[in-house]
Write an enzyme that holds these catalytic residues in place. Structure first.
Site, PDB file in Angstrom:
ATOM      1  CG  ASN A  24      -1.695   1.247   1.426  1.00 43.66           C
ATOM      2  OD1 ASN A  24      -1.760   2.078   0.518  1.00 43.66           O
ATOM      3  ND2 ASN A  24      -2.303   1.400   2.599  1.00 43.66           N
TER       4      ASN A  24
ATOM      5  CE  LYS B  50      -0.232   3.422   4.689  1.00 42.79           C
ATOM      6  NZ  LYS B  50      -0.264   3.562   6.130  1.00 42.79           N
TER       7      LYS B  50
ATOM      8  CG  HIS C 176      -5.976   2.054   4.905  1.00 41.39           C
ATOM      9  ND1 HIS C 176      -5.606   3.027   5.792  1.00 41.39           N
ATOM     10  CD2 HIS C 176      -4.942   1.176   4.836  1.00 41.39           C
ATOM     11  CE1 HIS C 176      -4.384   2.749   6.246  1.00 41.39           C
ATOM     12  NE2 HIS C 176      -3.959   1.634   5.681  1.00 41.39           N
TER      13      HIS C 176
ATOM     14  CD  GLU D 135      -3.114   5.717   6.496  1.00 42.60           C
ATOM     15  OE1 GLU D 135      -3.020   5.753   5.265  1.00 42.60           O
ATOM     16  OE2 GLU D 135      -2.223   5.244   7.228  1.00 42.60           O
TER      17      GLU D 135
ATOM     18  CD  GLU E 167      -3.777  -2.365   7.186  1.00 43.10           C
ATOM     19  OE1 GLU E 167      -2.685  -2.658   6.699  1.00 43.10           O
ATOM     20  OE2 GLU E 167      -4.354  -1.289   6.964  1.00 43.10           O
TER      21      GLU E 167
ATOM     22  N   GLY F 215       2.008   2.482  10.756  1.00 39.68           N
ATOM     23  CA  GLY F 215       2.977   3.564  10.613  1.00 39.68           C
ATOM     24  C   GLY F 215       3.601   3.997  11.930  1.00 39.68           C
TER      25      GLY F 215
ATOM     26  CB  SER G 141       4.710  -1.534  12.173  1.00 34.35           C
ATOM     27  OG  SER G 141       4.271  -0.204  12.342  1.00 34.35           O
TER      28      SER G 141
HETATM   29  P1  PGA Z   1       2.532   0.411   7.676  1.00 37.22           P
HETATM   30  O1  PGA Z   1       1.092   0.614   7.002  1.00 37.22           O
HETATM   31  O2  PGA Z   1       3.078  -0.902   7.142  1.00 37.22           O
HETATM   32  O3  PGA Z   1       3.342   1.600   7.226  1.00 37.22           O
HETATM   33  O4  PGA Z   1       2.320   0.374   9.145  1.00 37.22           O
HETATM   34  C1  PGA Z   1       0.231  -0.471   6.782  1.00 37.22           C
HETATM   35  C2  PGA Z   1      -1.037   0.028   6.141  1.00 37.22           C
HETATM   36  O5  PGA Z   1      -1.477   1.136   6.482  1.00 37.22           O
HETATM   37  O6  PGA Z   1      -1.628  -0.648   5.280  1.00 37.22           O
END
Ligand code: PGA
Length: 252
Positions: free
Chosen positions: A10, A12, A96, A98, A168, A174, A213
């Site tokens: 992903n 982003k 997601h 976000e 998640e 993140g 992460s």
């Molecule tokens: P990350 O993000 O691996 O940077 O923690 C995962 C995600 O948001 O899909």
């Protein structure tokens, strides 16, 4: 178990034509020998054409990070599942955290997006997960159950045959703070049991990814858990060597 592994990146809101080119080419060559694992990258809309041109004919699929719940019409700024299909996308991320938290997407809209993707034969990667406050107050399972139930009610259990779920935990995204393999396994098992209430075959077959992460050095122990079939990878998917090692870790 018999479920194949799956690793999706992903990206982003990151990338540029030049950087993507390098990353995509490195991922194609680094994952050439992968067996029994699928991999995909979900890139920003403007770069889907570029992903298609580099990845076509390779075993790396591409997809979007969001999709409209509508198929066409006067929806300024939106991108439909039909358009993603037109560009060869096999996957799209829906729900997601976000999108849920920063852009106000509620369960019902997420379910509509999930259904729109299904209607265009795109495999939705449905994200579910709890915030830290919800985990600490013992609500994690209820939150995740509701996120799943709204989709099952709207789209129907059969649609889960052609979908992927990503657990998640919001507190792990993140932040560098990964769920322990056992914490993740417990939730993955819960998700499977929730689906099994409707259909045990689908529950046994569906790929459930862990995201939050995941890095090259923790992927292997996460993917070794019985109900974790791979990962949805944010930050580490922007670094070719990291992403490739994570894909390789999903082989075993
Ligand atoms: P990350 O993000 O691996 O940077 O923690 C995962 C995600 O948001 O899909």
């Amino acid at each position: 178990m018999g479920r194949a592994g799956f690793v999706a990146g992903n990206w982003k809101m990151h990338g540029s034509l030049a950087r993507n080119q390098e990353l995509l080419e490195a991922v194609v060559s680094g994952t050439r020998s992968l067996q029994n694992v699928s991999c995909a990258v979900c890139v920003p809309y403007p770069y889907i054409v570029q992903a298609q041109s580099v990845l076509e004919g390779s075993h790396v699929a591409w997809g979007g990070q969001n999709v409209s719940q509508y198929h066409h019409g006067a929806y300024t700024g939106e991108v439909s599942a039909d358009m993603l299909t037109d560009l060869g996308c096999r996957y799209v991320i829906v729900g997601h955290s976000e999108r849920r938290i920063l852009f106000g997407e509620e369960n019902r809209v997420v379910a509509e997006k999930f259904r729109a993707a299904q209607e265009c034969s795109i495999t939705p990667i449905l994200c579910v997960g709890e915030t830290l406050a919800q985990r600490e107050s013992g609500e994690a399972e209820q939150v995740i159950a509701t996120q799943l139930d709204v989709v099952i009610d709207l789209a129907g259990i059969e649609t889960l045959r052609h979908s992927v779920i990503a657990y998640e935990p919001v507190w792990a995204i993140g932040t560098g703070k990964t769920a322990t393999p056992q914490q993740a396994q417990d939730v993955h098992e819960f998700i499977r049991s929730r689906i099994a209430v409707h259909n045990s075959k689908i529950a046994g077959d569906i790929q459930i990814l862990y995201g939050g992460s995941v890095k090259a050095d923790n992927a292997r122990e996460l993917f070794a858990m019985p109900d974790i079939d791979g990962g949805l990878i944010g930050g580490a998917s922007l670094v070719a060597a990291e992403f490739i090692s994570i894909c390789l870790a999903a082989q075993n």
